[in-house]
Design a protein around this motif. Sequence first.
Motif, short mmCIF file in Angstrom:
data_model
loop_
_atom_site.label_atom_id
_atom_site.label_comp_id
_atom_site.label_asym_id
_atom_site.label_seq_id
_atom_site.Cartn_x
_atom_site.Cartn_y
_atom_site.Cartn_z
N VAL A 1 15.37 -47.31 28.16
CA VAL A 1 15.54 -47.94 26.85
C VAL A 1 14.45 -48.99 26.69
O VAL A 1 14.08 -49.67 27.65
CB VAL A 1 16.93 -48.59 26.73
N SER A 2 13.96 -49.16 25.48
CA SER A 2 12.96 -50.18 25.21
C SER A 2 13.46 -51.55 25.65
O SER A 2 14.62 -51.88 25.43
CB SER A 2 12.66 -50.20 23.71
N LEU B 1 18.37 -56.97 23.24
CA LEU B 1 19.27 -57.15 22.10
C LEU B 1 20.69 -56.74 22.48
O LEU B 1 21.66 -57.42 22.13
CB LEU B 1 18.79 -56.33 20.90
N VAL B 2 20.83 -55.67 23.24
CA VAL B 2 22.15 -55.23 23.68
C VAL B 2 22.77 -56.28 24.58
O VAL B 2 23.96 -56.60 24.44
CB VAL B 2 22.05 -53.86 24.42
N TYR B 3 22.00 -56.85 25.50
CA TYR B 3 22.54 -57.90 26.38
C TYR B 3 22.96 -59.12 25.57
O TYR B 3 23.97 -59.74 25.85
CB TYR B 3 21.52 -58.30 27.45
N VAL C 1 13.01 -54.38 24.37
CA VAL C 1 13.48 -55.15 23.22
C VAL C 1 14.91 -54.76 22.87
O VAL C 1 15.77 -55.60 22.65
CB VAL C 1 12.54 -54.94 22.01
N VAL C 2 15.18 -53.45 22.84
CA VAL C 2 16.52 -52.96 22.53
C VAL C 2 17.49 -53.37 23.63
O VAL C 2 18.62 -53.81 23.35
CB VAL C 2 16.52 -51.44 22.32
N ALA C 3 17.08 -53.26 24.88
CA ALA C 3 17.95 -53.65 26.00
C ALA C 3 18.28 -55.15 25.92
O ALA C 3 19.43 -55.54 26.13
CB ALA C 3 17.29 -53.31 27.33
#
Length: 129
Positions: free
Chosen positions: A118-119, A125-127, A121-123
């Motif tokens: 996963v990117s 944001l998920v955290y 940035v996306v990871a």
Amino acid sequence: MSDARAGAAPRAGAEGVASEPAALRAALIGLTIAILTLFMLLPLIVVFWQALSKGYGAYFAAFADPDAQAAIALTLAVAAVAVTANVAFGIVAAWAIGKFEFVGKNLLITLIDLPLSVSPVVAGLVYVL
């Protein structure tokens, strides 16, 4: 009992595993190296091109700016802490995953693999979410 029934791998022929002509193998390897080099070097060349677009004087003058010096110092400090933490966590995690069976092992492996699939940035944001 034959080799196939005993679980042994079948023997390769005289040509080996790869049956393509040597010229084709060499061309494919060369093409792969050229593409990887392009993808690795092109961004680096663009960064230096933009950084040096106003000349060497402007480039080196940017290092005299106190904000730039603070940013460089912060980057080096964070990198030192991150590398140390990653090495320590990586060794402990690899040892635990390879040596033991424990509850949460699959979750640990998933968390380790997550940034690779996963990117970042996306990871991140998920955290945060």
